[in-house]
Design a protein around this motif. Structure first.
Motif, short mmCIF file in Angstrom:
data_model
loop_
_atom_site.label_atom_id
_atom_site.label_comp_id
_atom_site.label_asym_id
_atom_site.label_seq_id
_atom_site.Cartn_x
_atom_site.Cartn_y
_atom_site.Cartn_z
N VAL A 1 5.73 45.20 -0.20
CA VAL A 1 7.16 45.00 -0.47
C VAL A 1 7.41 43.58 -0.98
O VAL A 1 7.05 42.59 -0.35
N VAL A 2 8.01 43.52 -2.14
CA VAL A 2 8.40 42.24 -2.73
C VAL A 2 9.88 42.34 -3.07
O VAL A 2 10.30 43.24 -3.79
N LEU A 3 10.66 41.45 -2.53
CA LEU A 3 12.09 41.46 -2.81
C LEU A 3 12.37 40.71 -4.10
O LEU A 3 11.60 39.84 -4.52
N GLY A 4 13.44 41.08 -4.75
CA GLY A 4 13.85 40.36 -5.94
C GLY A 4 13.12 40.74 -7.20
O GLY A 4 12.94 39.91 -8.10
N ARG A 5 12.67 41.98 -7.29
CA ARG A 5 12.03 42.44 -8.53
C ARG A 5 13.07 42.65 -9.62
O ARG A 5 14.22 42.99 -9.33
#
Length: 297
Positions: free
Chosen positions: A65-69
């Motif tokens: 999970v990577v936020l801000g894609r």
């Protein structure tokens, strides 16, 4: 605008190759994405709510999970009277595989509504993304619109005419840029005045008979210095009208100082300009990823 004459048969022409691609896509590495389907972007109690057309699918990467894609909202083509989001699942999956949160939408079609209402629908889908895409790892501050053919024209209209968002209660246009793939309808004001071909009157169904409306829904006439950056792609063998209007549009962007890139793809016809997006190494994806500052995965 010879592509309009061709597109009388577009639903059948598009359906066969795209269906094959979709079926194949379900068994390829593009499954490395998470799809959340049939999300309503208009409240069911609204007077104009359409249970089928006011829906969208979200495709998010399945890796850590990577936020801000970055977020790309894809608007399908189909001559303003056909098309559906399920035909373009391969685009959603390809984008998600490469680190982008993709939103693939339906919108109401002609003859049930005209183009201004279609643009309203697309704007409401973008507003939904601005309000909810963070729940899927997307950055609401990096929303881009993308479209092919009629969808390209709608994407350009949303990017250039802030009024579609003002009337939704937003204080600014949330679109940070647009990717236009062989876009149609960039200057319908000019086209519908000329009526160059015998069957052109059928386009008075989606566009109506008022020249004021033709101009209002033509993105060319809304370009100004506030217009966000754009990528424009056109096929070398596309319909002459698309080639002319896209070049005219790019010239207008240049005149007012908007950042843009114009790319003509050798030997490509109109339909191939979207079916080529099945392959993730396609030049459009390569340029798109750089454009939205996504990380290649």
């Amino acid at each position: 605008m010879t592509f309009f004459r061709f597109f009388a048969l577009a639903p059948v022409t598009l359906f066969v190759p795209l269906t094959v691609l979709i079926l194949a896509n379900e068994y390829t590495f593009a499954r490395a994405s998470r799809r959340t389907k049939d999300i309503a972007y208009v409240n069911a109690d609204y007077p104009d709510y359409d249970a089928e057309r006011h829906r969208l699918d979200v495709y998010a990467p399945t890796d850590k999970v990577v936020l801000g894609r970055p977020v790309v909202v894809f608007i399908h083509g189909g001559n303003w009277n056909s098309g559906r989001k399920s035909l373009y699942a391969f685009i959603g999956r390809r984008l998600a595989k490469q680190g982008v949160v993709a939103v693939v939408i339906n919108y109401r079609l002609s003859p049930d509504v005209e183009v201004p209402e279609q643009a309203d629908d697309c704007a409401r889908a973008v507003r939904w993304a601005a309000q909810h895409i963070s729940e899927y790892g997307g950055d609401p501050g990096r929303i881009f619109v993308m479209g092919h053919s009629a969808g390209g024209g709608l994407a350009a209209l949303l990017a250039t005419d802030d009024a579609y968002f003002t009337k939704l209660g937003l204080d600014r246009n949330p679109i940070k840029g647009a990717i236009l793939d062989d876009p149609a309808g960039l200057d319908m004001y000019d086209y519908l005045q000329k009526m160059e071909y015998p069957d052109d009157e059928k386009y008075l169904i989606p566009f109506g008979k008022d020249p004021v409306v033709w101009r209002a829904v033509s993105a060319l006439y809304h370009v100004d210095a506030r217009t966000p950056p754009m990528l424009l792609f056109v096929g070398e063998r596309t319909y002459p009208s698309i080639a002319r209007s896209t070049r005219k549009f790019s010239q207008r962007l240049k005149e007012v100082g908007v950042k843009y890139e114009f790319t003509e793809l050798p030997r490509k016809k109109h339909i191939a300009m979207v079916t080529q997006l099945f392959w993730k190494k396609n030049i459009i994806y390569q340029d798109l990823l750089r454009f939205v500052a996504a990380t290649q995965r």
